[in-house]
Design a protein around this motif. Sequence first.
Motif, PDB file in Angstrom:
ATOM      1  N   CYS A  83       0.887  -1.135   0.106  1.00 18.95           N
ATOM      2  CA  CYS A  83      -0.088   0.089   0.139  1.00 18.95           C
ATOM      3  C   CYS A  83       0.926   1.199  -0.030  1.00 18.95           C
ATOM      4  O   CYS A  83       0.595   2.288  -0.718  1.00 18.95           O
ATOM      5  CB  CYS A  83      -0.971   0.190   1.136  1.00 18.95           C
ATOM      6  N   SER A  84       1.940   1.283   0.888  1.00 20.73           N
ATOM      7  CA  SER A  84       2.879   2.524   0.937  1.00 20.73           C
ATOM      8  C   SER A  84       3.567   2.643  -0.451  1.00 20.73           C
ATOM      9  O   SER A  84       3.883   3.689  -0.846  1.00 20.73           O
ATOM     10  CB  SER A  84       3.740   2.326   1.775  1.00 20.73           C
ATOM     11  N   ILE A  85       4.120   1.617  -1.103  1.00 20.93           N
ATOM     12  CA  ILE A  85       4.464   1.657  -2.277  1.00 20.93           C
ATOM     13  C   ILE A  85       3.605   2.195  -3.416  1.00 20.93           C
ATOM     14  O   ILE A  85       3.991   2.983  -4.331  1.00 20.93           O
ATOM     15  CB  ILE A  85       5.061   0.241  -2.867  1.00 20.93           C
ATOM     16  N   LYS A  86       2.625   1.648  -3.391  1.00 24.57           N
ATOM     17  CA  LYS A  86       1.405   1.915  -4.501  1.00 24.57           C
ATOM     18  C   LYS A  86       0.610   3.396  -4.155  1.00 24.57           C
ATOM     19  O   LYS A  86      -0.147   3.767  -5.118  1.00 24.57           O
ATOM     20  CB  LYS A  86       0.420   1.099  -4.686  1.00 24.57           C
ATOM     21  N   GLY A  87       0.801   3.969  -2.943  1.00 25.57           N
ATOM     22  CA  GLY A  87       0.227   5.173  -2.627  1.00 25.57           C
ATOM     23  C   GLY A  87      -1.185   4.776  -2.144  1.00 25.57           C
ATOM     24  O   GLY A  87      -2.084   5.730  -2.252  1.00 25.57           O
ATOM     25  N   THR A  88      -1.571   3.540  -1.625  1.00 28.22           N
ATOM     26  CA  THR A  88      -3.045   3.442  -1.425  1.00 28.22           C
ATOM     27  C   THR A  88      -3.004   3.709   0.178  1.00 28.22           C
ATOM     28  O   THR A  88      -2.383   3.185   0.910  1.00 28.22           O
ATOM     29  CB  THR A  88      -3.284   1.944  -1.763  1.00 28.22           C
ATOM     30  N   ASP A  89      -4.245   4.031   0.764  1.00 28.40           N
ATOM     31  CA  ASP A  89      -4.561   4.103   2.056  1.00 28.40           C
ATOM     32  C   ASP A  89      -4.844   2.540   2.537  1.00 28.40           C
ATOM     33  O   ASP A  89      -5.941   2.103   2.211  1.00 28.40           O
ATOM     34  CB  ASP A  89      -5.736   4.998   2.237  1.00 28.40           C
ATOM     35  N   TYR A  90      -4.130   2.201   3.501  1.00 32.99           N
ATOM     36  CA  TYR A  90      -4.303   0.896   4.030  1.00 32.99           C
ATOM     37  C   TYR A  90      -5.618   0.585   4.705  1.00 32.99           C
ATOM     38  O   TYR A  90      -6.288  -0.244   4.697  1.00 32.99           O
ATOM     39  CB  TYR A  90      -3.039   0.342   4.818  1.00 32.99           C
ATOM     40  N   LYS A  91      -6.010   1.632   5.561  1.00 29.33           N
ATOM     41  CA  LYS A  91      -7.165   1.717   6.210  1.00 29.33           C
ATOM     42  C   LYS A  91      -8.434   1.438   5.692  1.00 29.33           C
ATOM     43  O   LYS A  91      -9.247   0.736   5.701  1.00 29.33           O
ATOM     44  CB  LYS A  91      -7.551   3.013   7.212  1.00 29.33           C
ATOM     45  N   SER A  92      -8.456   2.124   4.277  1.00 36.77           N
ATOM     46  CA  SER A  92      -9.543   1.935   3.359  1.00 36.77           C
ATOM     47  C   SER A  92      -9.685   0.585   2.774  1.00 36.77           C
ATOM     48  O   SER A  92     -10.647  -0.038   2.467  1.00 36.77           O
ATOM     49  CB  SER A  92      -9.789   3.008   2.337  1.00 36.77           C
ATOM     50  N   LEU A  93      -8.480   0.074   2.513  1.00 42.11           N
ATOM     51  CA  LEU A  93      -8.247  -1.372   1.633  1.00 42.11           C
ATOM     52  C   LEU A  93      -8.756  -2.419   2.746  1.00 42.11           C
ATOM     53  O   LEU A  93      -9.211  -3.265   2.597  1.00 42.11           O
ATOM     54  CB  LEU A  93      -6.765  -1.419   1.336  1.00 42.11           C
ATOM     55  N   GLU A  94      -8.116  -2.166   4.153  1.00 40.23           N
ATOM     56  CA  GLU A  94      -8.649  -3.195   5.206  1.00 40.23           C
ATOM     57  C   GLU A  94     -10.165  -3.115   5.457  1.00 40.23           C
ATOM     58  O   GLU A  94     -10.748  -4.141   5.597  1.00 40.23           O
ATOM     59  CB  GLU A  94      -7.681  -2.693   6.371  1.00 40.23           C
ATOM     60  N   SER A  95     -10.926  -2.154   5.225  1.00 37.51           N
ATOM     61  CA  SER A  95     -12.261  -1.912   5.529  1.00 37.51           C
ATOM     62  C   SER A  95     -12.967  -2.772   4.330  1.00 37.51           C
ATOM     63  O   SER A  95     -13.908  -3.464   4.686  1.00 37.51           O
ATOM     64  CB  SER A  95     -12.540  -0.433   5.494  1.00 37.51           C
ATOM     65  N   LEU A  96     -12.515  -2.698   3.230  1.00 40.72           N
ATOM     66  CA  LEU A  96     -12.744  -3.088   1.921  1.00 40.72           C
ATOM     67  C   LEU A  96     -12.723  -4.773   2.054  1.00 40.72           C
ATOM     68  O   LEU A  96     -13.568  -5.670   1.812  1.00 40.72           O
ATOM     69  CB  LEU A  96     -12.222  -2.937   0.823  1.00 40.72           C
ATOM     70  N   LEU A  97     -11.554  -5.212   2.594  1.00 41.29           N
ATOM     71  CA  LEU A  97     -11.262  -6.678   2.699  1.00 41.29           C
ATOM     72  C   LEU A  97     -12.337  -7.232   3.847  1.00 41.29           C
ATOM     73  O   LEU A  97     -12.761  -8.393   3.732  1.00 41.29           O
ATOM     74  CB  LEU A  97      -9.985  -6.696   3.159  1.00 41.29           C
ATOM     75  N   ASP A  98     -12.297  -6.415   4.853  1.00 42.36           N
ATOM     76  CA  ASP A  98     -13.405  -6.836   5.954  1.00 42.36           C
ATOM     77  C   ASP A  98     -14.759  -7.074   5.446  1.00 42.36           C
ATOM     78  O   ASP A  98     -15.462  -8.119   5.779  1.00 42.36           O
ATOM     79  CB  ASP A  98     -13.305  -6.088   7.204  1.00 42.36           C
ATOM     80  N   SER A  99     -15.205  -6.132   4.615  1.00 41.12           N
ATOM     81  CA  SER A  99     -16.540  -6.423   4.026  1.00 41.12           C
ATOM     82  C   SER A  99     -16.710  -7.660   3.172  1.00 41.12           C
ATOM     83  O   SER A  99     -17.703  -8.141   2.941  1.00 41.12           O
ATOM     84  CB  SER A  99     -16.854  -5.063   3.323  1.00 41.12           C
ATOM     85  N   VAL A 100     -15.796  -7.819   2.294  1.00 42.72           N
ATOM     86  CA  VAL A 100     -15.577  -8.739   1.383  1.00 42.72           C
ATOM     87  C   VAL A 100     -15.732 -10.287   2.184  1.00 42.72           C
ATOM     88  O   VAL A 100     -16.620 -11.049   1.902  1.00 42.72           O
ATOM     89  CB  VAL A 100     -14.563  -8.789   0.491  1.00 42.72           C
ATOM     90  N   LYS A 101     -14.874 -10.152   3.142  1.00 44.40           N
ATOM     91  CA  LYS A 101     -14.874 -11.426   4.237  1.00 44.40           C
ATOM     92  C   LYS A 101     -16.262 -11.709   4.695  1.00 44.40           C
ATOM     93  O   LYS A 101     -16.610 -12.858   4.799  1.00 44.40           O
ATOM     94  CB  LYS A 101     -13.718 -11.138   5.384  1.00 44.40           C
ATOM     95  N   ALA A 102     -16.891 -10.623   5.251  1.00 43.96           N
ATOM     96  CA  ALA A 102     -18.443 -10.709   5.748  1.00 43.96           C
ATOM     97  C   ALA A 102     -19.229 -11.419   4.740  1.00 43.96           C
ATOM     98  O   ALA A 102     -20.170 -11.966   5.199  1.00 43.96           O
ATOM     99  CB  ALA A 102     -18.775  -9.408   6.429  1.00 43.96           C
ATOM    100  N   LYS A 103     -19.006 -10.689   3.762  1.00 42.03           N
ATOM    101  CA  LYS A 103     -20.076 -11.373   2.607  1.00 42.03           C
ATOM    102  C   LYS A 103     -19.889 -12.740   2.117  1.00 42.03           C
ATOM    103  O   LYS A 103     -20.834 -13.363   1.946  1.00 42.03           O
ATOM    104  CB  LYS A 103     -19.783 -10.340   1.330  1.00 42.03           C
ATOM    105  N   LYS A 104     -18.323 -13.045   2.059  1.00 42.62           N
ATOM    106  CA  LYS A 104     -18.300 -14.676   1.880  1.00 42.62           C
ATOM    107  C   LYS A 104     -18.729 -15.509   3.188  1.00 42.62           C
ATOM    108  O   LYS A 104     -19.436 -16.564   2.816  1.00 42.62           O
ATOM    109  CB  LYS A 104     -16.746 -14.760   1.927  1.00 42.62           C
ATOM    110  N   ILE A 105     -18.697 -14.972   4.508  1.00 44.94           N
ATOM    111  CA  ILE A 105     -19.061 -15.627   5.404  1.00 44.94           C
ATOM    112  C   ILE A 105     -20.506 -16.056   5.555  1.00 44.94           C
ATOM    113  O   ILE A 105     -21.045 -17.174   5.835  1.00 44.94           O
ATOM    114  CB  ILE A 105     -18.571 -15.193   6.765  1.00 44.94           C
TER     115      ILE A 105
END
Length: 59
Positions: free
Chosen positions: A18-40
């Motif tokens: 994320c730091s290399i690509k200039g992406t905000d880690y917190k927003s990505l983490e939130s997205l991953l959590d929502s995908v994980k919840a959807k799969k569960i």
Amino acid sequence: MKVKENKTHQIERLKEICSIKGTDYKSLESLLDSVKAKKIKRINYHQQKIVDVIEKSIR
């Protein structure tokens, strides 16, 4: 446990990417959590119990 070490390593690697690509880690983490919840929600009861045990051991 090896699972905890793997999770920690993956999180650190994701933060590095994320730091290399200039992406905000917190927003990505939130997205991953929502995908994980959807799969569960789509898996059956026994698989959910397995996921719960794994998540509990990771924390």
